[in-house]
Design a protein around this motif. Sequence first.
Motif, mmCIF file in Angstrom:
data_model
loop_
_atom_site.group_PDB
_atom_site.id
_atom_site.type_symbol
_atom_site.label_atom_id
_atom_site.label_comp_id
_atom_site.label_asym_id
_atom_site.label_seq_id
_atom_site.Cartn_x
_atom_site.Cartn_y
_atom_site.Cartn_z
ATOM 1 N N ARG A 119 55.682 22.693 22.754
ATOM 2 C CA ARG A 119 55.539 22.048 21.302
ATOM 3 C C ARG A 119 55.158 22.989 20.298
ATOM 4 N NH1 ARG A 119 51.812 18.058 20.496
ATOM 5 N NH2 ARG A 119 53.240 17.235 18.815
ATOM 6 N N ARG A 131 60.948 27.001 19.441
ATOM 7 C CA ARG A 131 61.368 25.570 19.296
ATOM 8 C C ARG A 131 62.503 25.751 18.166
ATOM 9 N NH1 ARG A 131 56.995 22.014 16.911
ATOM 10 N NH2 ARG A 131 58.292 22.486 15.271
ATOM 11 N N GLU A 132 63.671 24.778 18.392
ATOM 12 C CA GLU A 132 64.393 24.533 17.122
ATOM 13 C C GLU A 132 63.517 24.071 15.974
ATOM 14 O OE1 GLU A 132 67.226 25.759 16.771
ATOM 15 O OE2 GLU A 132 68.205 25.657 18.569
ATOM 16 N N ASP A 134 63.952 21.978 13.609
ATOM 17 C CA ASP A 134 63.998 20.552 13.358
ATOM 18 C C ASP A 134 63.800 19.452 14.517
ATOM 19 O OD1 ASP A 134 66.289 21.307 14.584
ATOM 20 O OD2 ASP A 134 67.533 20.388 13.066
ATOM 21 N N ALA A 135 63.360 20.305 15.647
ATOM 22 C CA ALA A 135 63.162 19.468 16.907
ATOM 23 C C ALA A 135 61.729 18.920 16.733
ATOM 24 C CB ALA A 135 63.371 20.489 18.145
ATOM 25 N N GLU A 136 61.823 17.643 16.834
ATOM 26 C CA GLU A 136 60.545 16.925 17.017
ATOM 27 C C GLU A 136 60.072 16.571 18.329
ATOM 28 O OE1 GLU A 136 59.315 13.588 14.611
ATOM 29 O OE2 GLU A 136 59.931 14.691 12.608
ATOM 30 N N ILE A 137 59.144 17.291 18.813
ATOM 31 C CA ILE A 137 58.663 16.954 20.427
ATOM 32 C C ILE A 137 57.555 16.181 20.601
ATOM 33 C CG2 ILE A 137 58.340 17.971 22.721
ATOM 34 C CD1 ILE A 137 59.753 20.618 21.376
ATOM 35 N N GLN A 138 57.696 14.757 20.935
ATOM 36 C CA GLN A 138 56.390 13.982 20.730
ATOM 37 C C GLN A 138 55.414 14.480 21.842
ATOM 38 O OE1 GLN A 138 59.668 12.913 21.228
ATOM 39 N NE2 GLN A 138 59.512 10.675 21.307
ATOM 40 N N THR A 160 62.575 11.261 27.818
ATOM 41 C CA THR A 160 62.830 11.468 26.765
ATOM 42 C C THR A 160 63.409 12.999 26.515
ATOM 43 O OG1 THR A 160 61.294 10.211 25.835
ATOM 44 C CG2 THR A 160 62.172 11.864 24.289
ATOM 45 N N TYR A 161 62.733 13.966 27.439
ATOM 46 C CA TYR A 161 63.270 15.430 27.483
ATOM 47 C C TYR A 161 63.288 15.538 29.042
ATOM 48 C CZ TYR A 161 62.458 16.053 22.508
ATOM 49 O OH TYR A 161 62.620 16.187 21.231
ATOM 50 N N ALA A 195 65.800 21.960 22.791
ATOM 51 C CA ALA A 195 64.886 21.634 21.566
ATOM 52 C C ALA A 195 63.854 22.729 21.586
ATOM 53 C CB ALA A 195 64.226 20.066 21.965
#
Length: 455
Positions: A119, A131-132, A134-138, A160-161, A195
Amino acid sequence: MSEAAPLLASLAPLLTEWLPRQRWFAGKGRPIDGLTPVAATELTPGLLHLLVQVRARTHQPTHTPNDCYQLLLGIQDVLPPHLSPALIGRPADGPLRGRTVYEGLADPRLAALLLERLRVPGRLGPLRFSREPDAEIQPDLTPRLLGAEQSNSSAVYGETYILKLFRRVGPGTNPDLELPRALAKTGCTRVPAPAAWFEAELPGTLPMTLGVLQPFLAGSADGWQLALGALSVQADFTASARALGHAVAEVHRALAEALPTTVLDRPQLERLAAAMTRRLEVTAEAVPALRPYRSALRDAYDELAALGRDGQTRRAQRVHGDLHLGQALRTASDGRWSLIDFEGEPARPLSERCRPQPVAQDIAGMLRSFDYAAAVGRAAGTDWAERSRAAFCEGYATVHEDPREDPGLLRAHETDKAVYEVLYEARHRPDWLSVPMSAIHRLAGGHRATGVHAP
Ligand SMILES: Nc1ncnc2c1ncn2[C@@H]1O[C@H](COP(=O)(O)OP(=O)(O)O)[C@@H](O)[C@H]1O
Ligand SMILES: O=P(O)(O)O[C@H]1O[C@H](CO)[C@@H](O[C@H]2O[C@H](CO)[C@@H](O)[C@H](O)[C@H]2O)[C@H](O)[C@H]1O
């Protein structure tokens, strides 16, 4: 590597015994002669990231004897019972003496820590996490290790991933990161967009891709399961195959847009045919059942080389490289096909997997897969595979050129794929060897590759 050496020395006896039992270990059936540390990084206390070079004893044809593997080792004093299937062993001496070493990814606590690391972009020793933007990794997604028979290892986070951890690694960007990223930039939504990912940056070599995190297509089923499901109730699969052909053609079009393409002229067509011939020879050496077909199969490659001598050329572009029904996922909600696993055939060197190829390589892979499904689903001898293959080509032709219009090219690629499968099955699933062997028999008999006739 000085600090990694004693660590690996203490782990070596355990790993030498454990590695050959792993599905993703390429050098099965051969004793390991030695392990050399490449890098050791403590990701967090109790989670050790290791890159090791494995020296295997014999000279198997399709991979180098010094493969580098990525290992994630959990280390505890006492392993809780739920992790006992993940046990690797207890080193008898060295820095880990008396501790318990196990497959780290199988431990949800450690798998969660790995996601946490992904993350946040940054470095840890030789490891770089990216990380990209704009990728949001919870955070706090519950992990589970996929139990699938795989060439690599994957963990799913909260549906989710999915994180794919490459096992056999080498210098250079893995196409399973490169191609999906390039496709995402074209706006192609047929392939889950990475992501986050991580790499090893070691002195004097290109960065090595180690893992890729991408959206998990929840509720999807792969084409192999769907085809076998259809076969089990004797259902037609042509609508699905047609939609799949359309999806593959869309991905090919986007790849040609995103990455360099080339034209194969006479020397290149001859080189392609020569490479296929070599693979046939090498495989026939390893699998005696193939030997009687050698000369008949070579005709397909001679025909390919002859195209060049006739002054013909063929377009080449980046392709999936190991396309089969298991690499296509269909989501239940909208029936949409997506493609995954752009790594190419694991046995080929990276340089070869990244070379532009005729799209016929992928098409041949998928056509072979319908044949596999029919054989495994006890529909050999019916026209199920033939109809599915024809429908796939029809779907493909709604976007791109109809592959059946180039039967010589397709036949060479289907033959090459069947030869690859012979070696794959001989090595991994000898009980299945008869599946590609029956295709070899058919292809050597001079029938056209698709079983659907060229116009
Ligand atoms: N994005 C995804 N969404 C849902 N399932 C996936 C996704 N990516 C992979 N999988 C599942 O994980 C399995 C293994 O992934 P794959 O990339 O093919 O790994 P390998 O190279 O080890 O075969 C696939 O067969 C599929 O079932
Ligand atoms: O693990 P990967 O997905 O990278 O691919 C390897 O394993 C596949 C088998 O799991 C193998 O595919 C062959 O068997 C499939 C059925 O299990 C069949 O649908 C394919 O057509 C056939 O090639 C693939 O070749 C191999 O690279």
